[in-house]
Enzyme design. Structure first.
Site, PDB file in Angstrom:
ATOM      1  N   GLU A 250       0.825  -1.211   0.000  1.00 38.89           N
ATOM      2  CA  GLU A 250       0.000   0.000   0.000  1.00 38.89           C
ATOM      3  C   GLU A 250       0.859   1.262   0.000  1.00 38.89           C
ATOM      4  O   GLU A 250       1.768   1.426   0.830  1.00 38.89           O
ATOM      5  CB  GLU A 250      -0.906   0.010   1.235  1.00 38.89           C
ATOM      6  CG  GLU A 250      -1.858   1.186   1.311  1.00 38.89           C
ATOM      7  CD  GLU A 250      -2.948   1.142   0.253  1.00 38.89           C
ATOM      8  OE1 GLU A 250      -3.485   2.212  -0.079  1.00 38.89           O
ATOM      9  OE2 GLU A 250      -3.263   0.041  -0.231  1.00 38.89           O
ATOM     10  N   ASP A 274      -3.083  -0.162  -4.877  1.00 41.33           N
ATOM     11  CA  ASP A 274      -2.967   1.023  -5.729  1.00 41.33           C
ATOM     12  C   ASP A 274      -2.992   0.641  -7.203  1.00 41.33           C
ATOM     13  O   ASP A 274      -3.557   1.363  -8.025  1.00 41.33           O
ATOM     14  CB  ASP A 274      -1.674   1.780  -5.407  1.00 41.33           C
ATOM     15  CG  ASP A 274      -1.590   2.190  -3.951  1.00 41.33           C
ATOM     16  OD1 ASP A 274      -2.499   2.886  -3.495  1.00 41.33           O
ATOM     17  OD2 ASP A 274      -0.630   1.793  -3.269  1.00 41.33           O
ATOM     18  N   ASN A 420      -7.344  11.268  -4.409  1.00 38.06           N
ATOM     19  CA  ASN A 420      -7.623  11.395  -2.983  1.00 38.06           C
ATOM     20  C   ASN A 420      -6.536  12.229  -2.326  1.00 38.06           C
ATOM     21  O   ASN A 420      -5.402  12.243  -2.787  1.00 38.06           O
ATOM     22  CB  ASN A 420      -7.619   9.993  -2.322  1.00 38.06           C
ATOM     23  CG  ASN A 420      -8.984   9.351  -2.341  1.00 38.06           C
ATOM     24  OD1 ASN A 420      -9.977   9.982  -2.023  1.00 38.06           O
ATOM     25  ND2 ASN A 420      -9.028   8.074  -2.695  1.00 38.06           N
TER      26      ASN A 420
END
Length: 593
Positions: A250, A274, A420
């Site tokens: 991650e 991802d 994000n």
């Protein structure tokens, strides 16, 4: 994974159960634990506890304060925490994960002492100068956990590329912690068997190196050779100590994200959210969008803004989908994609040295044309779909959105601002609706509020291409079926299964993803499809699930392509395997947490 450090005075009670009772602890248990007179006399039920916790949550003055409150609650009363999360998932998910987790990571060194009691172990912090002691670190961890709580799932980061916020160093620990909460909430993984890990390899962010309260090691990040040597030691130690553990990589920087996945995907059970997770969830939304857009799949022209690991991972999965589902040959499928990075459209003759992961999509049909910005690229490509993974706030401004609407008058424009957190999102849902005459097919990476079309009572719900729709059921399916590896076709089956979970009402409303309130239901369906695909490919190792799938094949069991289907028997078995918080003291006492 949260537990108290063992001491000689720790009461010999079932692991974690006394803490999870809180004010509902019966008199006889209080007496046995020598707590008589040390706590208020009232013995409550869980409903009263839940009401009090939600009241305190609502009374917090900021989202970060809510995050801190929830973290402390999780570390002191696990069942109460997850009852609260599941009862208010739509409200709480943006607090325990995006967008609030981004701020929590930025402030992690400042808030760390207030996230849990001092004796709580909430994961592994492995500094670069101690990777040679990985076996000792793991033994320290083993000594801190209750018997039988061996980790089954881990999320591991080095904090080098947290969301769209960049290098946060050790502060990136908030991401593995948050992801694992979603594994539990969305797919029912056992929270006592989840292990967050941060590799503290330093940081190139001067802000943290100069912060007197920063809790990570104060040095620059190592070069590639030292990085891969360190991760090799850690992962070898981890997989030796916990054979079969499911590893999610991650928020590593782009080259390392691809490098680790390539090194490990055929050696152990692992997954990069991802690259694979983002691609899977966006593919699911794209499948839904194509059905509503008004033009066939082969006529789509797809423009990506941002060419990092997530963007390229998404695009490659879309290429696979077009090849498998629509029988478009690879060269033609690849030619449907254009990428814009900080230098403009990625072309083979742009004059710069392209990163390895960008070469596949570099255009060779542009002649002398070089588009240096998004506005020029829009006019050159005339896309039917605009997908943002750029982390550039408001990159899809009024001019871009209006032009997308004009280009796609004969069809509905597909616009996915996926960056994000919210402060990095390319546009909001309201902006996309306003500047496309409410015609947009929309999915975002972060949560946005619903939008009511002015002058009407027509309220539209934005699609959120949140990875929490896919990585929890992938983790659940991996835990149950124990495949030797996670294949691309399994990920494809997950996307197909997710797109098939939309209800008739959601489809009629033009929504691209199921409502978040149904996520445990949809996670079970997606996990069931994952298990069917693992058995079909011969990678599943758990004999129970192999036998069950063979006895209860999906309706399309003879299909040569992954289609995301499953049998009702597998769905029922998956659903019964999902962990849920205790709803009463009696249930807590009668079951092993």
């Amino acid at each position: 994974m949260v537990t108290a450090i063992k001491t000689s005075s720790t009461p010999a009670t079932p692991a974690g159960k006394s803490l999870s009772m809180g004010t509902a602890m019966p008199y006889e248990t209080r007496t046995a634990l020598h707590l008589k007179g040390l706590v208020p006399s009232a013995v409550e039920n869980f409903a009263a506890q839940d009401a009090r916790a939600y009241e305190q949550f609502k009374n917090k003055g900021s989202d970060l304060e809510k995050y801190i409150f929830l973290s402390w609650l999780r570390n002191t009363n696990l069942d109460l925490f997850y009852r609260l999360v599941l009862s208010h998932l739509k409200e709480i998910a943006p607090i325990i994960y995006t967008p609030t987790v981004g701020q929590a990571c930025q402030e992690f060194s400042h808030i760390y002492p207030f996230l849990a009691p001092p004796s709580a172990v909430d994961g592994l912090y492995i500094p670069l100068n101690e990777v040679d002691s990985i076996d000792e670190i793991i033994e320290n961890y083993r000594a801190s956990i209750p018997e039988g709580c061996v980790p089954e799932t881990t999320v591991i980061t080095d904090g080098s590329r947290i969301l769209g916020l960049g290098d946060l160093g050790m502060n990136g620990m908030g991401i593995p912690v948050g992801k694992l909460q979603l594994y539990v909430a969305a797919a029912g993984l056992d929270p006592t068997r989840c292990l967050p890990i941060v590799l503290d390899l330093g940081t190139d962010n001067a802000k943290y190196l100069e912060d007197p309260l920063y809790l990570g090691i104060r040095q620059k990040r190592p070069g590639d050779e030292e990085f891969y040597a360190a991760t090799e030691k850690v992962l070898n130690g981890l997989t030796a100590a916990f054979p079969g553990i499911f590893i999610q990589f991650e928020d590593f920087n782009t080259p390392h994200a691809f490098g680790l996945l390539e090194q490990w995907r055929h050696r152990t059970l692992c997954f990069n959210d991802d690259i694979q997770g983002t691609g899977s969830v966006i593919l699911a939304g794209f499948i839904s969008a194509i059905k509503l857009a008004g033009i066939p799949a082969q006529d789509q022209r797809i423009l990506f803004v941002g060419a990092g690991s997530a963007g390229v991972g998404v695009a490659k999965q879309l290429v696979d989908y077009l090849m498998i589902e629509h029988n478009i040959p690879e060269p033609q499928a690849k030619a449907m994609f254009w990428f814009v990075d900080s230098r403009g459209i990625i072309t083979a003759n742009r004059g710069d040295v392209l990163a390895d992961h960008k070469i596949y999509f570099a255009r060779e049909d542009n002649g002398d044309t070089q588009c240096k910005d998004l506005e020029k690229a829009l006019e050159y490509v005339k896309p039917t779909a605009l997908i943002g993974l750029s982390t550039i706030y408001k990159a899809f401004n009024e001019k871009i959105l209006t032009r997308m609407n004009e280009i796609n008058r004969q069809a509905r424009p597909i616009i996915f601002p996926l960056s994000n957190p919210q402060t990095k999102a390319e546009c909001t849902f309201e902006e996309a609706m306003r500047f496309t005459d409410n015609r947009v097919l929309f999915a975002s990476g972060t949560a946005f509020p619903s939008y009511t079309i002015p002058g009407t009572d027509d309220t539209r719900v934005p699609g959120q291409g949140n990875n929490m729709y896919v990585f929890p059921p992938i983790g659940l399916g991996a835990k149950l079926a124990r495949p030797t590896k996670i294949t691309d076709s399994m990920i494809f089956a997950v996307s197909k299964a997710l797109s098939n979970t939309l209800s008739d009402e959601e489809i009629a409303r033009g929504e691209l993803y199921p409502r978040i309130e149904r996520i445990r239901e949809t996670s079970a369906q997606v996990a069931a499809a994952f298990i069917h695909q693992a058995v079909r490919e011969g990678t599943a190792q758990d004999q129970h699930w192999i036998n069950l799938v063979n006895a209860n094949p999906a309706s399309s069991a003879t299909s040569e392509t992954p289609d995301g289907t499953y049998s009702q028997a597998i769905l029922a078995e998956v659903t019964s395997s999902m962990w849920a918080p205790a709803e009463s003291v009696q249930q807590l006492l009668s079951t092993k947490l």
